[in-house]
Motif scaffolding. Structure first.
Motif, PDB file in Angstrom:
ATOM      1  N   LEU A  42       0.832  -1.207   0.000  1.00  0.00           N
ATOM      2  CA  LEU A  42       0.000   0.000   0.000  1.00  0.00           C
ATOM      3  C   LEU A  42       0.861   1.249   0.000  1.00  0.00           C
ATOM      4  O   LEU A  42       0.614   2.199  -0.770  1.00  0.00           O
ATOM      5  N   GLU A  43       1.906   1.271   0.824  1.00  0.00           N
ATOM      6  CA  GLU A  43       2.791   2.441   0.889  1.00  0.00           C
ATOM      7  C   GLU A  43       3.492   2.679  -0.448  1.00  0.00           C
ATOM      8  O   GLU A  43       3.555   3.813  -0.941  1.00  0.00           O
ATOM      9  N   GLU A  44       4.019   1.613  -1.033  1.00  0.00           N
ATOM     10  CA  GLU A  44       4.760   1.756  -2.290  1.00  0.00           C
ATOM     11  C   GLU A  44       3.839   2.152  -3.442  1.00  0.00           C
ATOM     12  O   GLU A  44       4.227   2.923  -4.323  1.00  0.00           O
ATOM     13  N   THR A  45       2.632   1.620  -3.459  1.00  0.00           N
ATOM     14  CA  THR A  45       1.686   1.994  -4.506  1.00  0.00           C
ATOM     15  C   THR A  45       1.331   3.463  -4.399  1.00  0.00           C
ATOM     16  O   THR A  45       1.253   4.178  -5.404  1.00  0.00           O
ATOM     17  N   LEU A  46       1.137   3.953  -3.191  1.00  0.00           N
ATOM     18  CA  LEU A  46       0.841   5.367  -2.975  1.00  0.00           C
ATOM     19  C   LEU A  46       1.985   6.247  -3.456  1.00  0.00           C
ATOM     20  O   LEU A  46       1.769   7.237  -4.179  1.00  0.00           O
ATOM     21  N   VAL A  47       3.219   5.904  -3.077  1.00  0.00           N
ATOM     22  CA  VAL A  47       4.383   6.697  -3.490  1.00  0.00           C
ATOM     23  C   VAL A  47       4.529   6.692  -5.012  1.00  0.00           C
ATOM     24  O   VAL A  47       4.795   7.729  -5.635  1.00  0.00           O
ATOM     25  N   THR A  48       4.354   5.531  -5.627  1.00  0.00           N
ATOM     26  CA  THR A  48       4.478   5.430  -7.088  1.00  0.00           C
ATOM     27  C   THR A  48       3.391   6.221  -7.791  1.00  0.00           C
ATOM     28  O   THR A  48       3.659   6.926  -8.772  1.00  0.00           O
ATOM     29  N   LEU A  49       2.163   6.129  -7.310  1.00  0.00           N
ATOM     30  CA  LEU A  49       1.070   6.863  -7.935  1.00  0.00           C
ATOM     31  C   LEU A  49       1.267   8.365  -7.780  1.00  0.00           C
ATOM     32  O   LEU A  49       0.989   9.128  -8.714  1.00  0.00           O
ATOM     33  N   ALA A  50       1.761   8.818  -6.635  1.00  0.00           N
ATOM     34  CA  ALA A  50       2.035  10.243  -6.444  1.00  0.00           C
ATOM     35  C   ALA A  50       3.055  10.742  -7.462  1.00  0.00           C
ATOM     36  O   ALA A  50       2.899  11.825  -8.055  1.00  0.00           O
ATOM     37  N   ALA A  51       4.095   9.952  -7.705  1.00  0.00           N
ATOM     38  CA  ALA A  51       5.115  10.339  -8.685  1.00  0.00           C
ATOM     39  C   ALA A  51       4.526  10.393 -10.085  1.00  0.00           C
ATOM     40  O   ALA A  51       4.796  11.323 -10.855  1.00  0.00           O
TER      41      ALA A  51
END
Length: 257
Positions: free
Chosen positions: A168-177
């Motif tokens: 969940l954390e990594e998906t959020l960071v990737t989507l923000a980028a």
């Protein structure tokens, strides 16, 4: 929020005399320093709760874009490379969720489906990619892509609730980028980001966020260009838990354009 390859280090065998032991050791040490550590055992994955703690210290000052504290495994796969088994498992789960809506024990049925998906790494990866790449969502789920994104969000939250918050954390960071840089995204990608942020904050009732607001959000991909989405996620997760004065004191940086 997701979600974290063996490396080979050349082994140097040598024989040296008692007289030349010091020089030999120095030569070997110099070699190992400059040779890529392709063979050292991979570092153990950090505990889910350490993701923000490890990234926050270096992000607090500027809140500049930065990758997560550890290497993300999230990539946007080419459609032909998608696992047929993962696609079938995801479609079956989607049909199961749709069918469960009509049943009185729908929550128990949905939980069972999520538990089954959580044991399938390929299905997890596919559903994560559905959130960060519009093409994957369209090619895999067609007219049902909106429902697939809802399923993906539920799965990521389920993983986090059971101690696996990194997807969940990594998906959020990737989507923000990707929202900042542009690209082929779902039409409601910004809403997905808000939902994921709110889910993460709610996991510990906002304690980590309130302890270090700028560091916490910085570690989760905050950019000035996305301030309104992060404001929304924070507000949804904390609504009613802080006084207006305390809220603006802690989160004033989210309102600075």
């Amino acid at each position: 929020m997701s979600s974290l390859s063996p490396r080979l280090v050349p082994r140097v065998g040598w024989f040296f005399s008692a007289v030349g032991i010091t020089a030999a050791l120095l030569a070997v040490l110099a070699f190992r320093v400059h040779e890529p550590e392709e063979n050292a055992p991979p570092p153990s994955a950090p505990a889910p709760s350490t993701f923000v703690a490890r990234a926050a210290p270096q992000r607090k000052a500027t809140l500049a874009p930065a990758p997560p504290a550890h290497a993300s495994t999230l990539t946007v796969p080419a459609a032909p490379a998608l696992s047929r088994e993962a696609v079938e498992a995801s479609h079956q789960a989607l049909e199961g969720f749709r069918d469960a809506r009509q049943r009185p024990n729908r929550l128990a049925l949905q939980q069972e489906l999520l538990t089954r998906l959580a044991a399938d790494p390929a299905a997890i990866a596919l559903l994560r990619d559905t959130l960060i790449c519009g093409r994957v969502a369209r090619d895999t789920f067609g007219e049902h892509q909106a429902e697939a994104r809802v399923l993906a969000l539920k799965l990521l939250r389920h993983l986090a609730e059971t101690g696996r918050s990194e997807p969940l954390e990594e998906t959020l960071v990737t989507l923000a980028a990707r929202l900042t840089e542009g690209g082929d995204l779902n039409k409601r990608a910004d809403a997905d980001l808000v939902d994921m942020l709110a889910d993460l904050i709610e996991l510990d009732d906002g304690r980590a966020l309130l302890a270090d607001p700028s560091g916490y959000l910085g570690a989760l991909g905050f950019r000035r260009a996305l301030a309104k989405h992060y404001r929304r996620g924070v507000f949804l997760a904390l609504n009613g838990t802080l006084s207006e004065e305390e809220y603006h004191r802690k989160f004033h940086f989210l309102y600075q354009d």
